[in-house]
Scaffold this active site. Structure first.
Site, mmCIF file in Angstrom:
data_model
loop_
_atom_site.group_PDB
_atom_site.id
_atom_site.type_symbol
_atom_site.label_atom_id
_atom_site.label_comp_id
_atom_site.label_asym_id
_atom_site.label_seq_id
_atom_site.Cartn_x
_atom_site.Cartn_y
_atom_site.Cartn_z
ATOM 1 N N HIS A 177 0.838 -1.202 0.000
ATOM 2 C CA HIS A 177 0.000 0.000 0.000
ATOM 3 C C HIS A 177 0.876 1.256 0.000
ATOM 4 C CE1 HIS A 177 -2.916 -2.769 2.246
ATOM 5 N NE2 HIS A 177 -3.607 -2.394 1.205
ATOM 6 N N GLY A 192 -3.109 -2.313 -6.604
ATOM 7 C CA GLY A 192 -2.026 -3.306 -6.651
ATOM 8 C C GLY A 192 -2.408 -4.479 -7.552
#
Ligand code: PAF
Length: 283
Positions: A37, A147
């Site tokens: 993250h 992601g």
């Protein structure tokens, strides 16, 4: 870093930034932040003037109530990591704020969602598309960061952006791994020490599959090899392993030259569901 808890506050702040000509980056997350993250946040901070990170454990994308209940929630620790990574505003709404009424929206992504995560987690991508659409409307980002570990999610969000004409650039970042290869995931925190030791076997199986692609084994032979390999690990229950076309996500039955292939899997390990993938090109 400001903390915004209401949709109205996020809308007002991002509208002000837009009027000032600031470029807005959005990193949607469910919290329990890890290095994967933080890399998205750092990239957003480099490429945009202001960065909004949302932390919201979205109930509508969980098909398993126990998974929702046990999903790690660490807002204070997360907030401490975000400032130094370059986050300008943390959006931390409650469930009531995001869903004042139960949502009745229904998305259908066709063949993109009939496979892998979509097939194994009914309603999952409906919940993802609902919350991501809400976040895009509230924040109106210029760029949104995701992601690649959630490979199918990126494909679904790309379709969403295209079909609903969201005026933003979708940025997908490669999976970040621990030193032993385990893909970083918020759910890793739930692994027992024993399960954590076994978990890198998932990535090793994907690496083995990648080798088998390079050695021109057939897709079916690779499916069998991965199932056999992970079958040797009694604590791992493989939900699926798929050899899929990286664009359409459809299972591949024979190779085409220069095809980009996504090798994707999901497995249960001590009650924790993990996913991972590697992308490989055929010759
Ligand atoms: O990838 C996630 O963490 C979630 O699916 C997302 C994109 C934040 C939507 O809830």
């Amino acid at each position: 870093m400001q903390i915004l808890q209401t949709a109205a506050a996020l809308q007002a702040q991002t509208e002000t930034w837009r009027r000032e000509g600031q470029r807005i980056g959005l990193v949607p997350t469910m919290g329990a932040l890890h290095e994967g993250h933080l890399q998205l946040v750092r990239a957003a901070a480099q490429e945009c003037d202001v960065v909004v990170v949302s932390i919201f454990v979205n109930p509508t994308q969980f098909n398993n109530p126990e998974d929702y209940r046990l999903y790690p929630r660490l807002p204070e620790a997360d907030a401490e990591l975000l400032g130094p990574a370059g986050c300008t505003a943390l959006f931390l709404p409650s469930v009531e704020e995001m869903y004042p009424r139960p949502t009745v929206l229904h998305f259908d992504f066709g063949s993109l969602e009939r496979v892998m995560e979509g097939a194994h987690r009914p309603g999952h991508f409906n919940g993802v598309a609902t919350v991501v659409s809400k976040l895009f409307h509230l924040c109106r980002p210029h760029r949104a960061y995701f992601g690649q570990k959630d490979f199918q999610q990126v494909a679904i969000v790309r379709q969403l952006v295209q079909d609903l004409s969201f005026d933003l650039e979708l940025v997908a970042f490669p999976t970040i791994r621990e030193a032993d290869g385990l893909a970083m995931s918020s759910r890793n925190r739930r692994l027992t020490p024993e399960a954590r030791l076994v978990a890198p076997a998932l990535y090793r199986a994907l690496q083995q599959a990648e080798q088998l692609v390079h050695q021109h084994n057939t897709p079916d032979a690779i499916r069998i090899a991965v199932a056999e390999l992970l079958g040797q690990e009694p604590s791992i229950t493989l939900e699926y392993f798929e050899v899929a076309d990286a664009e359409t996500l459809q299972p591949v039955s024979e190779w085409k030259p220069n095809q980009t292939i996504a090798l994707c899997l999901a497995a249960q390990l001590g009650g924790v569901r993990l996913i991972d993938n590697v992308v490989v090109k055929t010759v």
